[in-house]
Design a protein around this motif. Structure first.
Motif, PDB file in Angstrom:
ATOM      1  N   ARG A  85      -3.250 -42.783  19.740  1.00  0.00           N
ATOM      2  CA  ARG A  85      -4.305 -42.003  20.414  1.00  0.00           C
ATOM      3  C   ARG A  85      -4.104 -42.024  21.919  1.00  0.00           C
ATOM      4  NH1 ARG A  85      -8.661 -44.792  17.538  1.00  0.00           N
ATOM      5  NH2 ARG A  85      -9.158 -45.576  19.597  1.00  0.00           N
ATOM      6  N   LEU A  86      -3.757 -43.204  22.469  1.00  0.00           N
ATOM      7  CA  LEU A  86      -3.529 -43.323  23.907  1.00  0.00           C
ATOM      8  C   LEU A  86      -2.336 -42.465  24.328  1.00  0.00           C
ATOM      9  CD1 LEU A  86      -4.236 -44.649  26.608  1.00  0.00           C
ATOM     10  CD2 LEU A  86      -2.751 -46.546  25.973  1.00  0.00           C
ATOM     11  N   ALA A  87      -1.254 -42.538  23.562  1.00  0.00           N
ATOM     12  CA  ALA A  87      -0.064 -41.730  23.876  1.00  0.00           C
ATOM     13  C   ALA A  87      -0.387 -40.243  23.791  1.00  0.00           C
ATOM     14  CB  ALA A  87       1.079 -42.086  22.918  1.00  0.00           C
ATOM     15  N   ALA A  88      -1.170 -39.854  22.795  1.00  0.00           N
ATOM     16  CA  ALA A  88      -1.550 -38.445  22.648  1.00  0.00           C
ATOM     17  C   ALA A  88      -2.423 -38.006  23.822  1.00  0.00           C
ATOM     18  CB  ALA A  88      -2.286 -38.234  21.324  1.00  0.00           C
ATOM     19  N   ALA A  89      -3.322 -38.871  24.241  1.00  0.00           N
ATOM     20  CA  ALA A  89      -4.182 -38.529  25.381  1.00  0.00           C
ATOM     21  C   ALA A  89      -3.348 -38.391  26.652  1.00  0.00           C
ATOM     22  CB  ALA A  89      -5.266 -39.599  25.564  1.00  0.00           C
ATOM     23  N   GLN A  90      -2.372 -39.292  26.825  1.00  0.00           N
ATOM     24  CA  GLN A  90      -1.501 -39.198  27.995  1.00  0.00           C
ATOM     25  C   GLN A  90      -0.661 -37.933  27.939  1.00  0.00           C
ATOM     26  OE1 GLN A  90       0.620 -42.906  27.778  1.00  0.00           O
ATOM     27  NE2 GLN A  90      -0.879 -43.998  29.036  1.00  0.00           N
ATOM     28  N   ARG A  91      -0.125 -37.628  26.764  1.00  0.00           N
ATOM     29  CA  ARG A  91       0.690 -36.407  26.606  1.00  0.00           C
ATOM     30  C   ARG A  91      -0.176 -35.178  26.846  1.00  0.00           C
ATOM     31  NH1 ARG A  91       5.026 -33.831  27.603  1.00  0.00           N
ATOM     32  NH2 ARG A  91       5.683 -32.379  25.996  1.00  0.00           N
ATOM     33  N   GLU A  92      -1.395 -35.199  26.333  1.00  0.00           N
ATOM     34  CA  GLU A  92      -2.309 -34.072  26.544  1.00  0.00           C
ATOM     35  C   GLU A  92      -2.583 -33.900  28.030  1.00  0.00           C
ATOM     36  OE1 GLU A  92      -6.730 -32.532  25.088  1.00  0.00           O
ATOM     37  OE2 GLU A  92      -6.123 -34.597  24.720  1.00  0.00           O
ATOM     38  N   SER A  93      -2.791 -35.005  28.728  1.00  0.00           N
ATOM     39  CA  SER A  93      -3.033 -34.951  30.164  1.00  0.00           C
ATOM     40  C   SER A  93      -1.812 -34.380  30.891  1.00  0.00           C
ATOM     41  CB  SER A  93      -3.357 -36.356  30.676  1.00  0.00           C
ATOM     42  OG  SER A  93      -3.578 -36.333  32.059  1.00  0.00           O
ATOM     43  N   GLU A  94      -0.621 -34.848  30.498  1.00  0.00           N
ATOM     44  CA  GLU A  94       0.606 -34.331  31.096  1.00  0.00           C
ATOM     45  C   GLU A  94       0.738 -32.827  30.853  1.00  0.00           C
ATOM     46  OE1 GLU A  94       3.834 -36.517  29.394  1.00  0.00           O
ATOM     47  OE2 GLU A  94       3.229 -38.408  30.326  1.00  0.00           O
ATOM     48  N   LEU A  95       0.496 -32.411  29.612  1.00  0.00           N
ATOM     49  CA  LEU A  95       0.619 -30.997  29.269  1.00  0.00           C
ATOM     50  C   LEU A  95      -0.407 -30.151  30.020  1.00  0.00           C
ATOM     51  CD1 LEU A  95       1.335 -31.203  25.441  1.00  0.00           C
ATOM     52  CD2 LEU A  95       2.944 -30.639  27.279  1.00  0.00           C
ATOM     53  N   GLU A  96      -1.626 -30.690  30.158  1.00  0.00           N
ATOM     54  CA  GLU A  96      -2.641 -29.961  30.913  1.00  0.00           C
ATOM     55  C   GLU A  96      -2.224 -29.821  32.372  1.00  0.00           C
ATOM     56  OE1 GLU A  96      -6.244 -32.133  30.180  1.00  0.00           O
ATOM     57  OE2 GLU A  96      -6.647 -31.068  28.309  1.00  0.00           O
ATOM     58  N   GLY A  97      -1.622 -30.894  32.941  1.00  0.00           N
ATOM     59  CA  GLY A  97      -1.115 -30.838  34.314  1.00  0.00           C
ATOM     60  C   GLY A  97      -0.008 -29.801  34.436  1.00  0.00           C
ATOM     61  N   GLN A  98       0.918 -29.814  33.467  1.00  0.00           N
ATOM     62  CA  GLN A  98       2.005 -28.831  33.485  1.00  0.00           C
ATOM     63  C   GLN A  98       1.455 -27.417  33.331  1.00  0.00           C
ATOM     64  OE1 GLN A  98       4.722 -30.002  30.389  1.00  0.00           O
ATOM     65  NE2 GLN A  98       5.502 -31.764  31.539  1.00  0.00           N
ATOM     66  N   LEU A  99       0.456 -27.263  32.486  1.00  0.00           N
ATOM     67  CA  LEU A  99      -0.166 -25.951  32.288  1.00  0.00           C
ATOM     68  C   LEU A  99      -0.815 -25.475  33.581  1.00  0.00           C
ATOM     69  CD1 LEU A  99      -0.971 -23.672  30.358  1.00  0.00           C
ATOM     70  CD2 LEU A  99      -3.020 -24.971  29.809  1.00  0.00           C
ATOM     71  N   ALA A 100      -1.519 -26.379  34.265  1.00  0.00           N
ATOM     72  CA  ALA A 100      -2.156 -25.998  35.530  1.00  0.00           C
ATOM     73  C   ALA A 100      -1.103 -25.629  36.567  1.00  0.00           C
ATOM     74  CB  ALA A 100      -3.027 -27.154  36.039  1.00  0.00           C
TER      75      ALA A 100
END
Length: 164
Positions: A85-100
Motif C-alpha cells: 500500500r505504501l509503495a502504491a501510494a508513493q507510485r501514485e504520488s510520483e505519477l500524479e507529479g509526472q502528470l502535473a
C-alpha cells in the motif's frame, strides 16, 4: 440321649461351621481376586489417563505451534500488504507529479505553438503585404524602366520629351 443330641448338634454345628468356614474362605478368595481386578483396572485407568494427558498435551502443543505459525504468517501478510500500500501510494504520488508536470509542459507547448502560429500568421500577412508591395514596386520599376528606355531612345533620335 441328650448327650447324643448334643454330639449330633455339635456335629451339625461343626459341619455348619466348616461350611461357613469354607464359604468364608471362598468369599475371601473372591474378594482378593476382585481387589486384584480393581487394582488392575485402576492401574490401567491411570495408564490410560496418563497416555491421554500426554496425547492431549502433544495435541495442544501442536495446535499452539500451528496457531503461532498462522499468526506469524498473518503478521507477515499484513506487513507485506502495508508495504505494498505504501509503495502504491508513493507510485501514485510520483505519477500524479509526472502528470502535473506533463500537463504543465503540454500547456506551455500549446501556448508556444499558438504564439508561433500567431507569429507565423503575422509573418505570412507581412510577407503577403511585402509581396504585394514588391509586385507593385516591380510593376512601377518596369514602367519606369520602359519610360527610361523610351526616353533614351528619343534622346538618341533627338526627339523632344513627351508631355507629362
Amino acid at each position: 440321649r441328650a448327650a447324643a443330641q448334643l454330639v449330633a448338634a455339635e456335629a451339625r454345628h461343626a459341619q455348619a461351621a466348616g461350611v461357613l468356614q469354607s464359604e468364608l474362605e471362598d468369599a475371601a478368595e473372591r474378594q482378593r481376586a476382585a481387589e486384584r481386578r480393581v487394582e488392575a483396572v485402576r492401574e490401567e485407568s491411570q495408564a490410560m489417563s496418563h497416555t491421554l494427558a500426554q496425547q492431549e498435551s502433544l495435541a495442544l502443543a501442536g495446535l499452539r505451534d500451528q496457531l503461532e505459525s498462522a499468526e506469524r504468517r498473518l503478521e507477515q501478510e499484513r506487513s507485506a500488504h502495508a508495504a505494498a500500500r505504501l509503495a502504491a501510494a508513493q507510485r501514485e504520488s510520483e505519477l500524479e507529479g509526472q502528470l502535473a508536470e506533463s500537463a504543465t509542459a503540454l500547456a506551455l507547448s500549446n501556448r508556444s505553438a499558438e504564439e508561433r502560429g500567431a507569429s507565423l500568421e503575422a509573418a505570412q500577412e507581412r510577407l503577403s503585404a511585402l509581396e504585394a508591395e514588391g509586385a507593385a514596386l516591380g510593376s512601377q520599376l518596369e514602367q519606369a524602366e520602359e519610360l527610361l528606355a523610351r526616353e533614351r531612345q528619343r534622346q538618341r533620335q533627338g526627339a523632344p520629351p513627351p508631355p507629362p
